[in-house]
Design an enzyme around this catalytic site. Structure first.
Site, mmCIF file in Angstrom:
data_model
loop_
_atom_site.group_PDB
_atom_site.id
_atom_site.type_symbol
_atom_site.label_atom_id
_atom_site.label_comp_id
_atom_site.label_asym_id
_atom_site.label_seq_id
_atom_site.Cartn_x
_atom_site.Cartn_y
_atom_site.Cartn_z
ATOM 1 N N GLY A 49 35.551 68.688 41.412
ATOM 2 C CA GLY A 49 35.305 67.639 40.432
ATOM 3 C C GLY A 49 36.432 66.639 40.300
ATOM 4 N N HIS A 50 37.506 66.793 41.087
ATOM 5 C CA HIS A 50 38.687 65.908 40.937
ATOM 6 C C HIS A 50 39.168 65.459 42.292
ATOM 7 C CE1 HIS A 50 42.748 64.656 39.567
ATOM 8 N NE2 HIS A 50 42.163 64.532 38.396
ATOM 9 N N PHE A 51 38.645 64.552 42.918
ATOM 10 C CA PHE A 51 37.472 63.729 42.615
ATOM 11 C C PHE A 51 36.520 63.856 43.793
ATOM 12 C CE2 PHE A 51 41.091 61.660 40.533
ATOM 13 C CZ PHE A 51 40.640 61.588 39.234
ATOM 14 N N VAL A 98 42.087 65.020 44.856
ATOM 15 C CA VAL A 98 43.476 64.846 44.430
ATOM 16 C C VAL A 98 43.814 65.995 43.485
ATOM 17 C CG1 VAL A 98 45.089 63.356 43.175
ATOM 18 C CG2 VAL A 98 43.322 62.323 44.603
#
Length: 142
Positions: free
Chosen positions: A48-50, A55
């Site tokens: 979820g990041h990203f 990252v």
């Protein structure tokens, strides 16, 4: 002194998926520690990041540094079996993105310890020796 992942888990209480240090390469109990984190695409936070541009969150770099510092302070015989908690984070700076394939070197020097409270100077660098994150971390032993 060097520590494998298994030996590190005998000192600090963190476990997967929240153990963010793979090995400790240098350890001077109560003084300093240098750890490594090999960042892989399989890290759970990358989902979820990203999406499409993974990252490592800066706060997780700070946590990896804190775990490295915890190895330094909790490796003292009088702290065996205890936990190091965050008391504060000062002057946190994030300089470079951390992406899959990076190998972080996590360096923490304990600059002040008084009773159960201490302060560590913490710096994370990538394999190009670029600083990715730096902060002053306050911990409390509980």
């Amino acid at each position: 002194m060097k520590l494998t992942t298994k030996e590190l888990m005998e000192i600090i209480p963190h476990r997967q998926p929240f153990l963010l240090v793979d090995t400790i390469e240098e350890l001077e109990p109560g003084v300093r520690a240098v750890g490594h984190k090999c960042v892989t695409y399989n890290e759970p936070f990358f989902a979820g990041h990203f999406p499409g541009e993974p990252v490592m969150p800066g706060v997780l770099q700070i946590e990896a540094l804190a775990q490295t510092g915890a190895a330094a302070i909790l490796s003292l015989p009088e702290n065996k079996g205890k936990t190091a908690y965050f008391g504060g984070i000062r002057q946190a700076k994030f300089r470079q993105k951390v992406v899959p394939g990076d190998v972080l070197t996590l360096e923490v020097e304990l600059i002040k310890v008084k009773g159960p409270v201490g302060i560590g100077r913490a710096v994370a660098k990538n394999q190009k020796q670029q600083v990715t994150a730096a902060a002053e971390l306050t911990f409390m032993i509980g």
